[in-house]
Scaffold this motif. Structure first.
Motif, PDB file in Angstrom:
ATOM      1  N   TRP A  51       0.751  -1.263  -0.048  1.00 48.85           N
ATOM      2  CA  TRP A  51      -0.047  -0.079  -0.123  1.00 48.85           C
ATOM      3  C   TRP A  51       0.964   1.336   0.009  1.00 48.85           C
ATOM      4  CZ3 TRP A  51      -4.193   2.187  -1.491  1.00 48.85           C
ATOM      5  CH2 TRP A  51      -4.486   3.207  -0.956  1.00 48.85           C
ATOM      6  N   ARG A  73     -13.348   0.313   7.021  1.00 47.26           N
ATOM      7  CA  ARG A  73     -14.725   1.003   6.944  1.00 47.26           C
ATOM      8  C   ARG A  73     -15.559   0.141   6.283  1.00 47.26           C
ATOM      9  NH1 ARG A  73     -13.705   4.949   2.310  1.00 47.26           N
ATOM     10  NH2 ARG A  73     -14.066   2.846   1.072  1.00 47.26           N
ATOM     11  N   ALA A  75     -19.459   0.346   5.225  1.00 48.63           N
ATOM     12  CA  ALA A  75     -20.476   1.231   4.895  1.00 48.63           C
ATOM     13  C   ALA A  75     -21.662   0.243   4.487  1.00 48.63           C
ATOM     14  CB  ALA A  75     -20.121   2.049   3.798  1.00 48.63           C
ATOM     15  N   PHE A  76     -21.618  -0.934   4.122  1.00 52.18           N
ATOM     16  CA  PHE A  76     -22.546  -1.712   3.853  1.00 52.18           C
ATOM     17  C   PHE A  76     -22.622  -3.126   4.585  1.00 52.18           C
ATOM     18  CE2 PHE A  76     -21.804   1.191   0.399  1.00 52.18           C
ATOM     19  CZ  PHE A  76     -23.266   1.517   0.097  1.00 52.18           C
ATOM     20  N   PHE A  86     -14.770 -11.797  -0.780  1.00 55.20           N
ATOM     21  CA  PHE A  86     -14.072 -10.793  -1.613  1.00 55.20           C
ATOM     22  C   PHE A  86     -12.553 -10.988  -1.523  1.00 55.20           C
ATOM     23  CE2 PHE A  86     -17.200  -7.140  -0.223  1.00 55.20           C
ATOM     24  CZ  PHE A  86     -17.678  -7.372  -1.640  1.00 55.20           C
ATOM     25  N   PRO A  90      -8.286 -11.651  -5.728  1.00 60.66           N
ATOM     26  CA  PRO A  90      -6.862 -11.503  -6.709  1.00 60.66           C
ATOM     27  C   PRO A  90      -6.972 -12.797  -7.695  1.00 60.66           C
ATOM     28  CG  PRO A  90      -6.548 -11.401  -4.275  1.00 60.66           C
ATOM     29  CD  PRO A  90      -7.774 -11.651  -4.273  1.00 60.66           C
TER      30      PRO A  90
ATOM     31  N   PHE B  80     -21.688   2.525  -3.712  1.00 60.53           N
ATOM     32  CA  PHE B  80     -20.577   1.674  -3.530  1.00 60.53           C
ATOM     33  C   PHE B  80     -19.262   2.166  -3.398  1.00 60.53           C
ATOM     34  CE2 PHE B  80     -23.059  -2.491  -4.345  1.00 60.53           C
ATOM     35  CZ  PHE B  80     -23.167  -2.872  -3.183  1.00 60.53           C
ATOM     36  N   ALA B  83     -18.661   4.347  -0.648  1.00 58.92           N
ATOM     37  CA  ALA B  83     -18.892   3.721   0.580  1.00 58.92           C
ATOM     38  C   ALA B  83     -19.955   4.611   1.544  1.00 58.92           C
ATOM     39  CB  ALA B  83     -17.577   3.483   1.217  1.00 58.92           C
ATOM     40  N   ARG B 213     -16.947  -6.133  -8.225  1.00 62.12           N
ATOM     41  CA  ARG B 213     -15.788  -5.370  -8.370  1.00 62.12           C
ATOM     42  C   ARG B 213     -16.263  -3.834  -7.451  1.00 62.12           C
ATOM     43  NH1 ARG B 213     -10.802  -8.066  -9.093  1.00 62.12           N
ATOM     44  NH2 ARG B 213     -10.023  -5.994  -9.126  1.00 62.12           N
ATOM     45  N   ALA B 215     -18.773  -3.511  -5.619  1.00 58.91           N
ATOM     46  CA  ALA B 215     -18.948  -3.558  -3.958  1.00 58.91           C
ATOM     47  C   ALA B 215     -17.631  -3.597  -3.231  1.00 58.91           C
ATOM     48  CB  ALA B 215     -19.884  -4.861  -4.051  1.00 58.91           C
ATOM     49  N   LEU B 216     -16.865  -4.308  -3.913  1.00 58.30           N
ATOM     50  CA  LEU B 216     -15.349  -4.601  -3.457  1.00 58.30           C
ATOM     51  C   LEU B 216     -14.751  -3.207  -3.162  1.00 58.30           C
ATOM     52  CD1 LEU B 216     -12.735  -7.164  -4.361  1.00 58.30           C
ATOM     53  CD2 LEU B 216     -11.975  -5.010  -3.482  1.00 58.30           C
ATOM     54  N   LEU B 217     -14.932  -2.412  -3.940  1.00 61.28           N
ATOM     55  CA  LEU B 217     -14.355  -0.786  -3.731  1.00 61.28           C
ATOM     56  C   LEU B 217     -15.057  -0.050  -2.377  1.00 61.28           C
ATOM     57  CD1 LEU B 217     -14.395   0.563  -7.368  1.00 61.28           C
ATOM     58  CD2 LEU B 217     -12.518  -0.271  -6.025  1.00 61.28           C
ATOM     59  N   SER B 218     -16.224  -0.682  -2.123  1.00 64.23           N
ATOM     60  CA  SER B 218     -16.689   0.057  -0.803  1.00 64.23           C
ATOM     61  C   SER B 218     -15.845  -0.281   0.556  1.00 64.23           C
ATOM     62  CB  SER B 218     -18.227  -0.565  -0.514  1.00 64.23           C
ATOM     63  OG  SER B 218     -18.070  -1.775   0.131  1.00 64.23           O
ATOM     64  N   LEU B 219     -14.977  -1.402   0.457  1.00 65.06           N
ATOM     65  CA  LEU B 219     -14.197  -1.460   1.603  1.00 65.06           C
ATOM     66  C   LEU B 219     -12.996  -0.335   1.204  1.00 65.06           C
ATOM     67  CD1 LEU B 219     -13.686  -5.381   1.119  1.00 65.06           C
ATOM     68  CD2 LEU B 219     -15.234  -4.123   2.406  1.00 65.06           C
ATOM     69  N   ASP B 220     -12.095  -0.129   2.586  1.00 68.49           N
ATOM     70  CA  ASP B 220     -11.443   0.982   2.152  1.00 68.49           C
ATOM     71  C   ASP B 220     -10.192   0.806   1.366  1.00 68.49           C
ATOM     72  OD1 ASP B 220      -9.073   0.490   4.640  1.00 68.49           O
ATOM     73  OD2 ASP B 220     -10.863  -0.530   4.810  1.00 68.49           O
ATOM     74  N   GLU B 221      -9.396   1.882   0.935  1.00 65.52           N
ATOM     75  CA  GLU B 221      -8.679   1.429  -0.002  1.00 65.52           C
ATOM     76  C   GLU B 221      -7.395   0.513   0.244  1.00 65.52           C
ATOM     77  OE1 GLU B 221      -7.337   4.952  -2.546  1.00 65.52           O
ATOM     78  OE2 GLU B 221      -8.625   6.108  -1.887  1.00 65.52           O
ATOM     79  N   ALA B 222      -6.933   0.722   1.485  1.00 68.19           N
ATOM     80  CA  ALA B 222      -5.809  -0.218   1.579  1.00 68.19           C
ATOM     81  C   ALA B 222      -6.235  -1.617   1.503  1.00 68.19           C
ATOM     82  CB  ALA B 222      -5.170   0.217   2.947  1.00 68.19           C
ATOM     83  N   THR B 223      -7.482  -2.029   1.952  1.00 67.15           N
ATOM     84  CA  THR B 223      -8.124  -3.184   2.001  1.00 67.15           C
ATOM     85  C   THR B 223      -8.228  -3.723   0.370  1.00 67.15           C
ATOM     86  OG1 THR B 223      -9.293  -3.005   4.056  1.00 67.15           O
ATOM     87  CG2 THR B 223      -9.807  -4.930   2.598  1.00 67.15           C
ATOM     88  N   SER B 226      -4.930  -4.405  -1.343  1.00 70.78           N
ATOM     89  CA  SER B 226      -4.534  -5.703  -0.759  1.00 70.78           C
ATOM     90  C   SER B 226      -5.263  -6.955  -1.488  1.00 70.78           C
ATOM     91  CB  SER B 226      -4.411  -5.741   0.823  1.00 70.78           C
ATOM     92  OG  SER B 226      -5.715  -6.311   1.229  1.00 70.78           O
ATOM     93  N   LEU B 227      -6.404  -6.571  -2.107  1.00 72.99           N
ATOM     94  CA  LEU B 227      -7.170  -7.321  -2.527  1.00 72.99           C
ATOM     95  C   LEU B 227      -7.093  -7.552  -4.038  1.00 72.99           C
ATOM     96  CD1 LEU B 227     -10.499  -7.611  -0.445  1.00 72.99           C
ATOM     97  CD2 LEU B 227      -8.855  -9.318  -0.578  1.00 72.99           C
TER      98      LEU B 227
END
Lengths: 237, 333
Positions: A51, A73, A75-76, A86, A90, B80, B83, B213, B215-223, B226-227
């Motif tokens: 990161w 975070r 949010a959902f 999720f 990768p 999404f 977020a 993809r 929906a995955l972006l609703s997780l924070d950026e670092a997470t 890492s995915l």
């Protein structure tokens, strides 16, 4: 995974967050990063995860990396199964959605951390400890060679902190290399093979956990005297 | 809170069946030859009734389907990406950009194609300005920066619209602009539909294809990173798709408020979950919402109600009901 003489400074900050940091994380071994607040633990994990990028020095990764930041975070209200799925991202092409076998891996990961009965539960309805286990399940489903965790037992009760330690042990038993930051000395002693002690962005000591967590060294590290006391501790399951 | 269900595919299929039935009913509903529903048999006997259905109601109802699906899918995708369950395309300046483009074309006296082009162009320009400004803000995360710059760009174009209205001919252009801003499908013809439909279709199909993809972006950026996600790039792709769809349907039908915000919440309720099926669910339920609102707008009274007014009335009532029923939980955002 190897950090080689890594330095990093956040934009606009006068000091280096990480300075000449070198550390090896071996497959099948867990390393605990310890040190006072602001000593560079999260920065080291951010660099390990990819990161953040080192300003100088380099990082070599012998495989893929899963990263669990300290706070996340949400949010959902995804279901646990959706959330853990999720972890398969990768392994999937850009336009794909998880297949039946991906979902099966997510289920297996949830069972592995003891959350098999809560697959359809919404993640926002979980307790802090359960959520942390589900996040570890996501890292398991990712099938990464290394798992990095930032303060995984932060704000957890002793029983849940112990179950996080168990989950880390299972990761290393399956050959995964684990690096985690923590202020929880009991967690470090229970599940880390090595401890790396950091202060002001530098690595000040490292070695087998029981040896590294010496009262004198810790006293110097945190700037307050340490002594040995006997505390009631959850026994391993 | 309701437990999520794995019945999303079944519920999506059921929603689609209801949408088809509502669409057929909307085609038969109106004020010709008398207020209410036409007996389908009449269409064979009354050539004028057939022409009304084929030349007026069919393009209009297809427009309603497209408008609702595009606004619903983009609303779900943007929620999404940001977020934040309280976001829609209005937060990116897209609707206000389109409003300014349309008002400008009316003031300059262009035809319907010029109006469409100007509304679409300024909607995309507004998105570009939001993204560019966000890149120059030096604090906060990427999502907060985009939200702040989007709010500023929206306000900027709202001010420009007010300026155009202030200077517009009060007898001719001002009522035109005012009516257009209320949103409506009465001006939709096969011609405008043929321009808006391909753009909106690409947007809807793209957003549905990228639902997981996104929906995955609703997780924070670092997470997300890492995915294996590339949050910045992937966010831009989704923003571009969503904005293009909203711009196309807004250029066609004016500002139809509340659909993008409220429909994703209804979709989550219907699908019993917050996951990626929210995007196709919002497309289907958005289309249903607009088809029903449009049929009511044109068929309920002797004079037509602006569609934007009907969707706002229905949307705000639904929003309040969801808030009171704690179906929208902002604390977790």
């Amino acid at each position: 995974m190897e950090f080689i003489d890594v330095s990093y400074r956040y934009k606009g900050e006068p000091d280096d967050a990480l300075l000449g940091f070198s550390l090896s994380v071996l497959p099948g071994r867990a390393t605990a990063l310890l040190g006072p607040n602001g000593s560079g633990k999260s920065t080291a994990l951010g660099i390990g995860s990819g990161w953040l990028h080192p300003a100088t020095g380099r990082i070599e990764r012998g495989g893929s990396v899963a990263f669990l930041p300290q706070a996340e975070r949400l949010a959902f209200s995804f279901s646990c199964l959706e959330y853990v799925s999720f972890g398969r991202a990768p392994h999937l092409p850009y336009l794909a959605v998880p297949s039946g076998s991906d979902e099966e891996k997510a289920r297996a990961a949830l069972r592995e951390v003891g959350m098999g009965t809560k697959m359809d539960r919404r993640i926002t309805a979980l307790s802090g400890g359960e959520l942390q286990l589900v996040r570890i399940a996501r890292a398991l489903a990712q099938e990464a060679a290394y798992v990095l965790l930032d303060e995984p037992s932060d704000m957890l009760d002793p029983a849940h902190a112990a179950s996080i330690g168990d989950a880390i042990r299972r990761l290393t038993a399956s050959g995964v290399g684990v690096l985690f930051s923590t202020h929880d000395l009991a967690l470090a002693l229970a599940c880390a093979d090595e401890a790396a002690l950091m202060r002001s962005g530098r690595l000040v000591a490292s070695g087998p956990t029981a040896e590294a967590l010496d009262c004198e060294v810790l006293g110097e590290l945190y700037g307050t005297p340490f002594g040995l006391t006997s505390l009631p501790t959850p026994l391993h399951r | 809170m309701t437990e999520p269900s794995r019945k999303a595919p079944g519920r999506l299929a059921a929603s689609l069946v209801i949408l088809l039935a509502a669409t057929a009913a909307a085609l038969l509903f109106g004020r010709y030859p008398s207020p209410g529903f036409i007996n389908p048999g009449t269409l064979l006997e009354d050539p004028l009734a057939l022409r009304v259905v084929l030349l007026v109601r069919l393009p209009r109802t297809l427009g309603a389907l497209l408008l609702g699906a595009a606004l619903g899918a983009s609303g779900a995708a943007l929620q999404f990406v940001f977020a934040n369950p309280l976001v829609d395309a209005g937060f990116l300046g897209v609707s206000q950009g389109a409003s300014f483009g349309a008002a400008l074309a009316m003031v300059l006296g262009g035809g319907s194609l010029a109006l469409f082009g100007s509304a679409f162009g300024f909607a995309i320009l507004a998105l570009g300005m939001s993204v560019a400004m966000a890149g120059r803000i030096r604090f906060g995360g990427a999502v907060l920066r985009l939200l702040l710059s989007g709010i500023a760009v929206s306000a900027f174009f709202s001010a420009l619209v007010a300026l155009l209205k202030y200077g517009a001919d009060p007898l001719k252009t001002l009522p035109e602009i005012t009516y257009w801003l209320m949103g409506g499908l009465s001006a939709v013809t096969w011609k405008t539909l043929s321009i808006a439909a391909p753009i909106a279709a690409v947007s809807i199909i793209g957003l549905v294809a990228l639902r997981w993809r996104t929906a995955l972006l609703s997780l924070d950026e670092a997470t997300a990173a890492s995915l294996g996600a590339r949050p910045r790039l992937e966010r831009t792709v989704v923003l571009g798709l969503a904005a293009a769809g909203v711009a196309a349907v807004t250029a066609m039908a004016g500002v139809v408020a509340w659909v993008g915000l409220i429909v994703p919440h209804i979709a989550r309720l219907v699908l019993r979950g917050d996951g990626s099926p929210t995007v196709p669910g919002s497309a289907i339920l958005g289309a249903l919402f607009v088809v029903v609102c449009d049929a009511l707008s044109r068929g309920l009274f002797s004079g037509e109600l602006p569609l934007g007014v009907t969707t706002s009335l229905a949307g705000t009532v639904a929003f309040f009901a969801l808030l009171v029923g704690r179906r929208i939980n902002v604390e977790r955002g």
